[in-house]
Motif scaffolding. Structure first.
Motif, mmCIF file in Angstrom:
data_model
loop_
_atom_site.group_PDB
_atom_site.id
_atom_site.type_symbol
_atom_site.label_atom_id
_atom_site.label_comp_id
_atom_site.label_asym_id
_atom_site.label_seq_id
_atom_site.Cartn_x
_atom_site.Cartn_y
_atom_site.Cartn_z
ATOM 1 N N LEU A 123 0.849 -1.182 0.000
ATOM 2 C CA LEU A 123 0.000 0.000 0.000
ATOM 3 C C LEU A 123 0.890 1.239 0.000
ATOM 4 O O LEU A 123 1.872 1.298 0.745
ATOM 5 C CB LEU A 123 -0.905 0.020 1.233
ATOM 6 N N ILE A 139 -0.904 -0.920 -4.405
ATOM 7 C CA ILE A 139 -2.204 -0.259 -4.358
ATOM 8 C C ILE A 139 -1.928 1.191 -3.981
ATOM 9 O O ILE A 139 -1.588 1.484 -2.835
ATOM 10 C CB ILE A 139 -3.153 -0.927 -3.343
ATOM 11 N N ASP A 153 -2.765 5.065 -3.372
ATOM 12 C CA ASP A 153 -3.840 5.964 -2.951
ATOM 13 C C ASP A 153 -3.688 7.322 -3.646
ATOM 14 O O ASP A 153 -3.530 8.353 -3.010
ATOM 15 C CB ASP A 153 -3.809 6.101 -1.422
ATOM 16 N N ILE A 162 -2.275 -0.356 -9.070
ATOM 17 C CA ILE A 162 -3.721 -0.132 -9.123
ATOM 18 C C ILE A 162 -4.026 1.062 -8.229
ATOM 19 O O ILE A 162 -3.662 1.057 -7.051
ATOM 20 C CB ILE A 162 -4.506 -1.361 -8.630
ATOM 21 N N GLN A 163 -4.661 2.069 -8.777
ATOM 22 C CA GLN A 163 -4.981 3.243 -7.979
ATOM 23 C C GLN A 163 -6.385 3.112 -7.372
ATOM 24 O O GLN A 163 -7.354 2.802 -8.060
ATOM 25 C CB GLN A 163 -4.869 4.510 -8.818
ATOM 26 N N ARG A 164 -6.452 3.368 -6.062
ATOM 27 C CA ARG A 164 -7.712 3.257 -5.321
ATOM 28 C C ARG A 164 -7.624 4.120 -4.074
ATOM 29 O O ARG A 164 -6.635 4.079 -3.355
ATOM 30 C CB ARG A 164 -7.972 1.797 -4.930
ATOM 31 N N GLN A 180 -8.485 -1.448 2.310
ATOM 32 C CA GLN A 180 -7.501 -1.344 1.233
ATOM 33 C C GLN A 180 -6.681 -2.627 1.119
ATOM 34 O O GLN A 180 -6.384 -3.113 0.016
ATOM 35 C CB GLN A 180 -6.594 -0.137 1.476
ATOM 36 N N ALA A 207 -6.436 -5.424 -1.840
ATOM 37 C CA ALA A 207 -5.155 -5.884 -2.391
ATOM 38 C C ALA A 207 -5.120 -7.404 -2.494
ATOM 39 O O ALA A 207 -4.656 -7.962 -3.498
ATOM 40 C CB ALA A 207 -3.999 -5.380 -1.531
ATOM 41 N N GLN A 247 -6.736 -8.797 -5.520
ATOM 42 C CA GLN A 247 -6.052 -8.568 -6.803
ATOM 43 C C GLN A 247 -4.928 -9.576 -7.056
ATOM 44 O O GLN A 247 -4.404 -9.647 -8.168
ATOM 45 C CB GLN A 247 -5.465 -7.153 -6.848
#
Length: 252
Positions: A9, A33, A35, A53-55, A64, A68, A71
């Motif tokens: 993250l 991942i 942010d 991956i943007q979230r 979050q 992850a 994925q």
């Protein structure tokens, strides 16, 4: 490489992401991942071969991390923070565990480090964190200091990781303020009671005594004293914020 997915993250971690990813060269897949970083984190991670991956996280670490897990392409997952580094001994132990394929949730020793100071006791004493496990049936719960939930037996893994906690005092106190705010909000959602005398007067005193005397913070000299006093105020701040959330919705 072994068939494990490393899950990282990140948010605005350009100062850390390269060394973090390079320490995971044993892994078949690395997923970041992100942010919605506004620095070079995404570009750097992709340039090092990671899948980004943007979230938006919105303070929900558990959500979050659970995202992850979903994925991951591999049976095994390994959680790593951007400010952590996998040592060669740990990389070897992870590979052995994944190849053996025994369904366990593995706990790993984490040694906290500064770039320019040494602190090995008290607040920054080594701790154990659950990081390696099969993805199936695993998820993460909680906003602040989330807990990994798995159906597998717990087991300690050989080797250790490094955690580069803070680069400067601005970063330290930024996290200090954010984490105490989130902790107070979490406690209120859980309907945790807050007594002025018990939680704001006595609890911080005990927190200081525990980390400075019982856990050896005094052995780290000046930085040990500073961190222990800050832990006193960290504890007090959580409960001051909680107290005033109940009293006046956080307003003075």
């Amino acid at each position: 490489m072994v068939d494990v997915s490393v899950l990282i993250l990140a948010k605005n971690e350009e100062r850390n992401i390269e060394d973090c990813i390079k320490s995971c060269s044993f892994a078949q897949e690395i997923i970041v991942i992100d942010d919605y970083s506004i620095d070079a984190t995404k570009v750097m991670a992709e340039g090092l071969g990671a899948r980004v991956i943007q979230r938006g996280m919105n303070g929900d670490w558990g959500g979050q991390q659970t995202f992850a897990i979903q994925q991951a392409s591999n049976k095994w997952i390994f959680f790593l923070d951007a400010d952590e580094r996998v040592t060669k001994s740990l990389a070897s132990a992870i590979c052995d565990a994944v190849i053996k394929d025994e369904k366990n949730a593995y706990w790993i020793e984490r040694k906290n480090k500064f770039h320019y100071n040494n602190a090995e006791h008290g607040v920054l004493r080594p701790d154990w964190v659950c990081r390696l496990m099969p993805a199936e049936g695993s998820h993460v719960e909680g906003y602040v200091h989330p807990a990994i939930v798995t159906p597998y037996p717990n087991k300690k893994l050989n080797g250790f990781m490094y955690h580069y906690t803070y680069d400067n005092w601005d970063q330290y106190f930024g996290k200090f303020n954010n984490y105490t705010k989130l902790a107070a909000e979490k406690y209120k959602k859980q309907n945790k009671k807050c007594s002025f005398f018990k939680d704001i007067v006595l609890r911080p005193m005990w927190a200081f005594i525990k980390v400075y005397l019982l856990q050896g913070g005094f052995l780290d000299g000046k930085i040990g004293w500073i961190l222990s006093v800050n832990h006193y105020f960290y504890t007090m701040n959580k409960y001051v914020k909680l107290y005033y959330l109940y009293k006046s919705n956080g307003k003075l």
